[in-house]
Design an enzyme around this catalytic site. Structure first.
Site, PDB file in Angstrom:
ATOM      1  N   THR A 101      11.247  -1.966   2.086  1.00 23.12           N
ATOM      2  CA  THR A 101       9.757  -3.175   0.793  1.00 23.12           C
ATOM      3  C   THR A 101      11.041  -4.459   0.931  1.00 23.12           C
ATOM      4  O   THR A 101      10.690  -5.263   0.831  1.00 23.12           O
ATOM      5  CB  THR A 101       9.191  -3.462  -0.656  1.00 23.12           C
ATOM      6  OG1 THR A 101       7.942  -2.158  -0.053  1.00 23.12           O
ATOM      7  CG2 THR A 101       9.264  -4.259  -1.021  1.00 23.12           C
ATOM      8  N   TRP A 143      10.026   7.498   1.493  1.00 25.38           N
ATOM      9  CA  TRP A 143       8.684   6.109   1.674  1.00 25.38           C
ATOM     10  C   TRP A 143       9.079   6.286   3.231  1.00 25.38           C
ATOM     11  O   TRP A 143       8.744   5.925   4.347  1.00 25.38           O
ATOM     12  CB  TRP A 143       9.905   5.074   1.438  1.00 25.38           C
ATOM     13  CG  TRP A 143       8.748   4.668   0.048  1.00 25.38           C
ATOM     14  CD1 TRP A 143       8.796   3.301   0.303  1.00 25.38           C
ATOM     15  CD2 TRP A 143       8.867   4.419  -1.394  1.00 25.38           C
ATOM     16  NE1 TRP A 143       8.117   2.534  -1.117  1.00 25.38           N
ATOM     17  CE2 TRP A 143       8.577   4.303  -2.129  1.00 25.38           C
ATOM     18  CE3 TRP A 143       9.396   5.834  -1.617  1.00 25.38           C
ATOM     19  CZ2 TRP A 143       8.432   3.635  -3.515  1.00 25.38           C
ATOM     20  CZ3 TRP A 143       9.683   5.958  -3.035  1.00 25.38           C
ATOM     21  CH2 TRP A 143       8.245   4.895  -3.474  1.00 25.38           C
ATOM     22  N   ASN A 189       4.981   8.019   1.327  1.00 20.17           N
ATOM     23  CA  ASN A 189       4.711   7.185   0.119  1.00 20.17           C
ATOM     24  C   ASN A 189       3.610   6.099   0.394  1.00 20.17           C
ATOM     25  O   ASN A 189       4.243   5.077   2.064  1.00 20.17           O
ATOM     26  CB  ASN A 189       5.844   6.074  -0.377  1.00 20.17           C
ATOM     27  CG  ASN A 189       5.595   5.172  -1.303  1.00 20.17           C
ATOM     28  OD1 ASN A 189       4.612   5.134  -2.860  1.00 20.17           O
ATOM     29  ND2 ASN A 189       5.041   3.899  -0.623  1.00 20.17           N
ATOM     30  N   GLU A 190       2.084   5.565   0.414  1.00 28.67           N
ATOM     31  CA  GLU A 190       1.209   5.102   0.910  1.00 28.67           C
ATOM     32  C   GLU A 190       1.004   4.619   2.759  1.00 28.67           C
ATOM     33  O   GLU A 190       0.674   4.227   3.264  1.00 28.67           O
ATOM     34  CB  GLU A 190       1.605   3.746   0.549  1.00 28.67           C
ATOM     35  CG  GLU A 190       1.696   3.520  -0.800  1.00 28.67           C
ATOM     36  CD  GLU A 190       2.086   2.194  -1.620  1.00 28.67           C
ATOM     37  OE1 GLU A 190       2.492   1.354  -0.341  1.00 28.67           O
ATOM     38  OE2 GLU A 190       1.970   1.488  -2.374  1.00 28.67           O
ATOM     39  N   GLU A 266       1.630   4.871  -8.769  1.00 27.31           N
ATOM     40  CA  GLU A 266       3.048   3.021  -8.377  1.00 27.31           C
ATOM     41  C   GLU A 266       1.471   1.845  -9.038  1.00 27.31           C
ATOM     42  O   GLU A 266       0.563   2.219  -8.583  1.00 27.31           O
ATOM     43  CB  GLU A 266       2.617   2.979  -7.113  1.00 27.31           C
ATOM     44  CG  GLU A 266       3.548   1.404  -7.014  1.00 27.31           C
ATOM     45  CD  GLU A 266       4.127   1.559  -5.364  1.00 27.31           C
ATOM     46  OE1 GLU A 266       4.760   2.457  -4.940  1.00 27.31           O
ATOM     47  OE2 GLU A 266       3.975   0.035  -5.231  1.00 27.31           O
ATOM     48  N   ARG A 388      -2.464  -6.716  -8.105  1.00 25.31           N
ATOM     49  CA  ARG A 388      -3.585  -6.121  -7.076  1.00 25.31           C
ATOM     50  C   ARG A 388      -4.215  -4.749  -8.068  1.00 25.31           C
ATOM     51  O   ARG A 388      -3.666  -4.281  -8.776  1.00 25.31           O
ATOM     52  CB  ARG A 388      -3.499  -5.390  -5.609  1.00 25.31           C
ATOM     53  CG  ARG A 388      -2.036  -4.588  -5.687  1.00 25.31           C
ATOM     54  CD  ARG A 388      -1.955  -3.641  -4.316  1.00 25.31           C
ATOM     55  NE  ARG A 388      -0.725  -4.806  -4.115  1.00 25.31           N
ATOM     56  CZ  ARG A 388       0.244  -4.635  -4.008  1.00 25.31           C
ATOM     57  NH1 ARG A 388       1.158  -3.402  -4.381  1.00 25.31           N
ATOM     58  NH2 ARG A 388       1.003  -5.347  -3.583  1.00 25.31           N
TER      59      ARG A 388
END
Length: 678
Positions: A101, A143, A189-190, A266, A388
């Site tokens: 990120t 991540w 992560n995600e 998160e 979001r």
């Protein structure tokens, strides 16, 4: 600020009573709504705590370079109990050498035969958190992964035993080298999860006497993990917490049916002004009221990265200027305190929680020892929009609310009151102000609630709005800066202010070099990692002020890879974070085959000039890039190599160093001089 009314049933005089009734009906039409606070019917779910994330990625990068006492002050605002945010949970990225990120975080195992449990800053941060709050819960989550995990593929699950070994080694290293007990571990992560891997991770944890470490899955959406858990009894057994990201305060029905602990593992990720504070206040309550989530974890904890990187200023507070010492204790710190300073993990929500009649919500928690905390929020739609998901329209209006204390709480006589008002139209919002104690009469009290307010009503006497003297004034990055990297025992693996965006740059000691380059700064990755974002194929670390335009960047460079190696210095670099591969600027490259080129982008597709330089590997050279207005020129070892190149790209950006691929290369005697005015 609104008045707080006790629940007295004494009748006023006729004239006084008519006046009060007229005033109430005018300002707050309708009788006060009534709400029960009661444990007679049993308790709700156990509260697991409020937390925040460092990483995902490099969100705390600049924090480590703060001077004292400012660095200690920032850490106190985050972790110290009964002082600031007083976080219950601290979640960190397990560095995977890739862009996640806002930068890359180094792995503890760059290569299969490499283990180093002192890279990066997450170890240090976890120790600082534990130093202030020994009871804080620690979470690790990957991540990304170093490239060797995938054996050449961008996928960590083909060899699940290797991945499990890698993750568990991080947990073991945390204990062995830092005396840190990790409480929870995540999957990826995600990104995709693998059921076989999750089961093998549980087996590997148990085999290493880590039965206490709980597994969170899948740090993405509620589905399909909840569905798979309902279909697979073994998977249901080994997953302890279903963690969803940005759930919009609602949980999937399948997730609830599992009977497992549910978290917003998160959430938030919103600019840390009053609207961000309103977002945080609303979801801290409504994640439980609407979704049965017993923990909410903020991304990110502290916005300690260059502001022009993605999601700038989206931490609970801001600490982005270590060179000045300036930091900002933002509104979300005090919204966090409304819950964290008056609860602890292991408390229980009451079943009597819910929405207020005219908008807003309330939760009530108890330690089952007689203590009670009620948190009330009346955030309007426009004052609480999170990044979001989209927030449907709704209305909130001023209201009276009467709370009846029953069960274990019916004999309470007095409650403490803490108050915030976050209306964006206020010139000076009120945050976490202690009001006069509230006298409970006949088992009830009434609050006059405005819009965009937060109240904490509690039996606890321990709250505190901590403070320090104002930090130094904000200042831009110095116009002249140099670093010779001559640190014999560096406290951290990275040099100050450099923010790796692809690759990993570390302090390095040349034990075989008795000359001027014993201590250097080295790019250490030799293989593309298993990525989380669309990483660049080149390594790059940025530094400085994004607004810089007219700048000279100088560095000694040492290419280690014969024939194919290459390095660069750059200025006006306009991209970092996930879109680093699309960065533009002015890049001055030299290669081990003796050539050079100047490009307008990191990928090297826009070639502004090229030629022969005579550089070879394993020899030190000095590169100088000078940009003034629309013209640029370059020096090699102090002699002109190219000149009068028209820039034509971004007008400003960071300075940077880097390599042409994932390869060993060293830098020394780095220097920046800027002609721009401050």
């Amino acid at each position: 600020m609104r008045t707080v009314l006790a629940g007295s049933r004494r009748a006023p005089g006729c004239g006084e009573g008519m006046f009060i009734l007229w005033l109430v009906l005018l300002l707050f039409p309708g009788a006060p709504a009534q709400y029960s606070v009661d444990d007679l019917g049993g308790l709700g779910r156990m509260f697991d705590g409020i937390g925040a994330i460092s990483g995902g990625g490099a969100t705390s990068r600049l924090l480590v370079n703060y001077p004292e006492p400012q660095r200690t002050e920032i850490l106190d605002y985050l972790f110290k109990p009964n002082f600031g945010a007083s976080l219950h949970i601290f979640k960190v990225e397990i560095g995977g050498d890739a862009q996640t990120t806002d930068g890359t975080e180094p792995s503890h195992m760059h290569y299969p035969d490499d283990q180093n449990y002192f890279r990066g800053y997450e170890w240090w941060l976890m120790k600082e958190a534990k130093k202030r709050n020994p009871a804080i819960k620690l979470i690790g989550l990957p991540w990304a992964f170093p490239g060797w995990i995938g054996n050449g593929k961008n996928w960590p699950y083909d060899f699940p035993d290797v991945t499990a070994y890698y993750v568990v080694s991080w947990i073991i290293g945390a204990k062995q080298y830092h005396n840190l007990d990790i409480d929870y571990i995540g999957i990826w992560n995600e990104r995709a999860y693998d059921i076989k891997y999750i089961k093998l991770l549980r087996y590997t944890l148990d085999k290493n006497n880590l039965e206490h470490v709980k597994i969170i899955a899948s740090d993405n959406l509620w589905q399909p993990i909840a569905f798979h858990m309902l279909q697979d009894p073994e998977l249901l057994r080994v997953v302890d917490v279903i963690g969803a990201h940005y759930p919009g305060t609602h949980a999937a029905q399948d997730a609830i049916l599992t009977g497992k602990t549910l978290w917003a593992s998160e959430d938030y990720s919103t600019y840390n002004d009053e609207v961000g504070g309103g977002c945080w206040a609303r979801i801290l309550n409504q994640n439980y009221v609407n979704g049965n989530m017993t923990s909410t974890i903020s991304w990110n904890m502290v916005a300690s990265y260059y502001e022009q990187l993605p999601f700038g200023l989206e931490g609970l507070m801001t600490a982005k200027e270590p060179w000045s010492g300036n930091y900002v204790v933002s509104t979300p710190i005090w919204i966090t305190a409304h819950t964290t300073q008056f609860t602890q993990p292991g408390w229980y929500y009451l079943k009597t929680v819910g929405h207020l009649d005219k908008g807003g919500s309330y939760v009530a928690l108890t330690d089952r020892l007689g203590n009670l905390t009620i948190v009330i929020e009346t955030m309007s739609h426009n004052n609480s929009i999170c990044i979001r998901p989209p927030l449907p329209d709704y209305n909130v209006s001023a209201q009276y609310a009467t709370f009846y204390l029953q069960g274990s709480f019916k004999n309470l006589q007095e409650l403490q009151v803490w108050y915030s008002s976050l209306d964006i139209n206020n010139t000076k919002p009120v945050t976490f102000k202690k009001l006069s104690p509230l006298k409970v009469q006949n088992g009830s009290f009434t609050l006059q609630l405005g819009v965009n307010e937060v109240y904490t009503i509690t039996t606890l006497l321990t709250g505190q709005k901590g403070s320090f003297p104002d930090p130094p004034e904000s200042k831009p990055f110095p116009l002249k800066y140099k670093d010779d990297f001559s640190v014999r025992n560096p406290p951290f693996s990275e040099a100050p202010y450099f923010a790796d965006q692809s690759g990993v740059f570390e302090y390095f000691t040349n034990t075989s070099d008795p000359g001027d380059h014993v201590f250097t700064f080295r790019q250490v990755l030799t293989q593309r990692p298993i990525t989380w974002a669309s990483d660049a194929n080149q390594a790059i670390s940025v530094i400085g002020n994004y607004q810089w335009s007219n700048v000279t960047v100088t560095s000694d460079i040492y290419i280690e890879t014969p024939d194919t190696g290459g390095v660069f210095v750059a200025a006006r670099v306009d991209q970092g974070g996930s879109p680093t591969d699309r960065a533009k600027g002015i890049f001055f490259w030299v290669f081990a085959d003796g050539t050079y080129k100047v490009t307008g982008d990191l990928m090297g597709q826009t070639i502004l000039c090229k030629g022969l330089a005579g550089v070879r590997a394993r020899s030190w050279h000095t590169l100088t890039l000078h940009i003034d207005g629309t013209n640029a020129f370059g020096l090699l070892n102090g002699n002109p190599l190219w000149k009068e190149v028209v820039t034509g790209g971004p007008l400003n950006g960071w300075a940077a160093i880097g390599t042409s691929c994932f390869e060993f290369a060293q830098f020394d005697n780095f220097m920046i001089e800027v002609k721009d005015s401050e």
